[in-house]
Scaffold this active site. Structure first.
Site, PDB file in Angstrom:
ATOM      1  CD  GLU A   8     -39.431  25.384   6.924  1.00 11.30           C
ATOM      2  OE1 GLU A   8     -40.278  25.678   6.023  1.00 11.30           O
ATOM      3  OE2 GLU A   8     -38.347  24.895   6.822  1.00 11.30           O
ATOM      4  CG  HIS A  10     -36.063  24.051  11.738  1.00  6.76           C
ATOM      5  ND1 HIS A  10     -37.393  23.402  11.442  1.00  6.76           N
ATOM      6  CD2 HIS A  10     -35.815  24.351  10.420  1.00  6.76           C
ATOM      7  CE1 HIS A  10     -37.840  23.363  10.209  1.00  6.76           C
ATOM      8  NE2 HIS A  10     -36.710  23.983   9.372  1.00  6.76           N
ATOM      9  CG  PHE A  24     -24.475  22.305   6.688  1.00  7.64           C
ATOM     10  CD1 PHE A  24     -24.800  22.682   5.258  1.00  7.64           C
ATOM     11  CD2 PHE A  24     -25.185  21.757   7.463  1.00  7.64           C
ATOM     12  CE1 PHE A  24     -26.028  22.748   5.097  1.00  7.64           C
ATOM     13  CE2 PHE A  24     -26.558  21.606   7.272  1.00  7.64           C
ATOM     14  CZ  PHE A  24     -26.983  22.102   6.066  1.00  7.64           C
ATOM     15  CG  HIS A 164     -38.975  20.734   6.927  1.00 12.72           C
ATOM     16  ND1 HIS A 164     -37.845  20.243   6.774  1.00 12.72           N
ATOM     17  CD2 HIS A 164     -38.821  22.043   7.030  1.00 12.72           C
ATOM     18  CE1 HIS A 164     -36.723  21.139   6.895  1.00 12.72           C
ATOM     19  NE2 HIS A 164     -37.394  22.183   6.955  1.00 12.72           N
ATOM     20  CG  ASP A 287     -35.593  26.769   6.953  1.00 10.33           C
ATOM     21  OD1 ASP A 287     -35.585  25.970   8.011  1.00 10.33           O
ATOM     22  OD2 ASP A 287     -35.554  26.139   5.639  1.00 10.33           O
TER      23      ASP A 287
HETATM   24  C1  GRE Z   1     -33.550  23.246   6.833  1.00 10.31           C
HETATM   25  O1  GRE Z   1     -34.705  23.310   7.492  1.00 10.31           O
HETATM   26  O2  GRE Z   1     -33.449  24.199   5.933  1.00 10.31           O
HETATM   27  C2  GRE Z   1     -32.666  22.569   7.082  1.00 10.31           C
HETATM   28  C3  GRE Z   1     -32.571  21.458   7.741  1.00 10.31           C
HETATM   29  C4  GRE Z   1     -31.541  20.509   7.823  1.00 10.31           C
HETATM   30  C5  GRE Z   1     -30.422  20.767   7.003  1.00 10.31           C
HETATM   31  C6  GRE Z   1     -30.583  21.700   6.230  1.00 10.31           C
HETATM   32  C7  GRE Z   1     -31.366  22.840   6.112  1.00 10.31           C
HETATM   33  O3  GRE Z   1     -33.869  21.074   8.565  1.00 10.31           O
HETATM   34  O4  GRE Z   1     -31.517  23.879   5.446  1.00 10.31           O
HETATM   35 ZN    ZN Z   2     -36.572  23.988   7.527  1.00 10.83          ZN
END
Ligand code: GRE
Ligand code: ZN
Length: 326
Positions: A8, A10, A24, A164, A287
């Site tokens: 996962e 991104h 944030f 997600h 993540d």
């Molecule tokens: C995540 O994938 O954990 C995520 C996002 C967008 C904002 C905050 C976040 O994809 O934690």
């Molecule tokens: Zn995520």
């Protein structure tokens, strides 16, 4: 552990407006925004923490928020082409991809899934929750009937569908009033995704497509703990209050779901997940860049477990489910 596969992780395209409405802190946001479209620093971090392969996916809400069907189809194609070219083709030993699908048009989503897997070499898709199909509350969840042909394609192509989180709809945020912090990744994400997964279980879609696989992150967002109570309470419910499912929620959870450890560094929760679902269905994830790869990997590498199971969770299960050649 060396050779981890993380599932996962991104990205965003350089021209995308993302992650800005999450409240944030500026220094955290700046760091995230710098890292989302980057491949060089990402690779350095992967080297430092023993991640061999990152399975990349577009950050939330991805294309799910695009109401216009035609635009969502065009965007999905553009993003998938970019992901395949910029990351995977550049370094296929280290980067593999989960594309996006235009769920606003499920037939087109099924076609794009096939194109990304067969033509672009991507490994599956990650869907950022419900899709907007009109103004306001006009949205579609993945259990709804128009989406079933998409599940048929996923089963037929044998690719897992990662679900997600997404921030809940504005109309469903009364319980978060005065506390904006609740809506995002620290709570609202999980609530929204749990209910999405529960809808899938209750819909009967997995009776129709029993080999379809849904991937949940964040150790299943708390469902491991909550689902047995659902099973137990179901016997007191009028039939009309739930969907056309033939089996109990925990049975679908066992047969149609696999779970990633994205964002998790809590040892008791991981022990519980191992007891409930076992090492064959748990899959490592960070993540990135929302979480620290160093923190997450240090925790996973030291988690008390036998090395066969660490290898399964850290590497082999991902390779098996997403057909990643090692
Ligand atoms: C995540 O994938 O954990 C995520 C996002 C967008 C904002 C905050 C976040 O994809 O934690
Ligand atoms: Zn995520």
């Amino acid at each position: 552990m060396k050779g981890k596969i993380a599932v996962e992780e991104h990205f965003a395209l350089p021209d995308m407006e993302v992650a800005k409405a999450n409240g944030f802190r500026p220094e955290y946001l700046a760091n995230v925004l710098k890292r989302l479209p980057d491949r060089v620093q990402r690779l350095e971090v992967m080297d430092e923490v023993g991640i061999e392969v990152s399975l990349l996916s577009l950050t939330e809400p991805g294309t799910q928020g695009i109401i216009d069907k035609k635009k969502s189809i065009e965007q999905a194609q553009r993003i998938n082409d970019w992901l395949a070219e910029y990351f995977v083709k550049w370094n296929p030993k280290r980067f593999q991809g989960l594309g996006v699908v235009p769920m606003q048009d499920p037939a087109a989503a099924a076609r794009e899934l096939e194109r990304m897997v067969k033509d672009l070499g991507l490994k599956g898709t990650m869907i950022n929750g419900f899709s907007n199909i009109g103004e306001g509350d006009e949205i579609m969840y993945l259990d709804e009937k128009p989406c079933w042909e998409f599940w048929a394609a996923a089963e037929q192509l044998n690719v897992p569908i990662s679900l997600h989180p997404r921030v809940p709809l504005p109309s469903q945020r009364r319980s978060m009033k005065d506390y904006d912090v609740i809506r995002g990744s620290l709570w609202g994400f999980g609530r929204e995704t749990c209910e999405h997964a529960i809808r899938l279980m209750l819909s009967g879609v997995f009776d129709q497509y029993p080999k379809a696989i849904c991937v949940l992150g964040h150790l299943a967002e708390g469902l491991i703990f909550a689902l047995p109570r659902m099973d137990a309470r179901m016997r007191y419910q009028e039939p009309g209050t739930h969907g056309a499912h033939k089996r109990m929620p925990t049975e679908y959870f066992r047969d149609n779901f696999i779970i990633s450890t994205s964002g998790i560094t809590h040892t008791p929760a991981m022990h519980n997940a191992l007891i409930e679902i076992g090492a064959d269905k748990l899959i490592f994830a960070v993540d990135y860049p929302f979480e620290s790869s160093h923190e997450i990997c240090a925790w996973f590498d030291a988690f008390p477990i036998n090395e066969d199971d660490r290898l399964k969770i850290g590497r082999l299960n991902a390779a098996k489910y997403w057909h990643i050649a090692l």
